[in-house]
Enzyme design. Sequence first.
Site, mmCIF file in Angstrom:
data_model
loop_
_atom_site.group_PDB
_atom_site.id
_atom_site.type_symbol
_atom_site.label_atom_id
_atom_site.label_comp_id
_atom_site.label_asym_id
_atom_site.label_seq_id
_atom_site.Cartn_x
_atom_site.Cartn_y
_atom_site.Cartn_z
ATOM 1 N N HIS A 109 -9.192 -3.845 -1.510
ATOM 2 C CA HIS A 109 -8.122 -3.108 -0.902
ATOM 3 C C HIS A 109 -8.598 -1.509 -1.012
ATOM 4 C CE1 HIS A 109 -3.546 -2.165 0.005
ATOM 5 N NE2 HIS A 109 -4.399 -0.976 -0.093
ATOM 6 N N GLU A 110 -8.837 -1.285 -2.121
ATOM 7 C CA GLU A 110 -9.115 0.349 -2.136
ATOM 8 C C GLU A 110 -10.463 0.505 -1.567
ATOM 9 O OE1 GLU A 110 -6.965 2.135 -3.320
ATOM 10 O OE2 GLU A 110 -5.671 0.357 -4.115
ATOM 11 N N CYS A 169 0.827 -1.269 -0.040
ATOM 12 C CA CYS A 169 -0.053 0.020 -0.104
ATOM 13 C C CYS A 169 0.953 1.273 0.124
ATOM 14 C CB CYS A 169 -0.865 0.060 1.344
ATOM 15 S SG CYS A 169 -2.144 1.360 1.516
ATOM 16 N N HIS A 208 -10.010 1.157 2.233
ATOM 17 C CA HIS A 208 -9.601 2.741 2.432
ATOM 18 C C HIS A 208 -10.837 3.599 2.652
ATOM 19 C CE1 HIS A 208 -5.255 2.527 2.215
ATOM 20 N NE2 HIS A 208 -5.364 1.960 0.879
HETATM 21 NI NI NI Z 1 -3.603 0.955 0.019
#
Ligand code: NI
Length: 189
Positions: free
Chosen positions: A145-146, A103, A149
């Site tokens: 993953h995104e 990341c 966030h």
């Molecule tokens: Ni990330």
Amino acid sequence: MAILKIARMGHPVLGRRADEVVDPAAPAIRQLVADMAETLHDADGAGLAAPQVHVPLRLVLVGIPAERLAREGEDGDGEPLTPLINPIVTALSEDRTVGWEACLSLPGLAGYVPRFTHIHCRYQTLTGEVVEREADGFFARVLQHECDHLDGVLYPMRMDDMSRFGFVRELQQKRPEEPETTAQEAADD
Ligand code: NI
């Protein structure tokens, strides 16, 4: 266009729930996406979420070149650079795949993270159009993953084996025989 400063783990903007984008067609959103695209290109990543550039909005940018997909051991043309506004990810089955992730907000680090293998994603485009699509494999991993966030979740919080979290260089020394995706090739998201 501008290269934006990337927030690192521990910054409050990465730990909160991001706000809905009220008007996806607003010029400010278009400008944000342009700046995020330049930032992502500069960092050579596969994805970037708005909170990572200190903007607490539900917007992510993903793009996977074919050669990157090949490095992950998958066939296909990859995914063009795409902004996803107010995305909602839903697992299509309980199947999970474990793979290395990195990341841009945790520079130098990588971890072995379980993710749903097949997902559905609903999002809006820059014109406000609603898009529904499915994703699997590496693309599904990047999307999860995104979108994490946007809810203040960083990949170490998804790991179930913290012995496989560390600095990329040291992980390579520890497991030179790693048969799957190596830490070096971890997704820099
Ligand atoms: Ni990330």
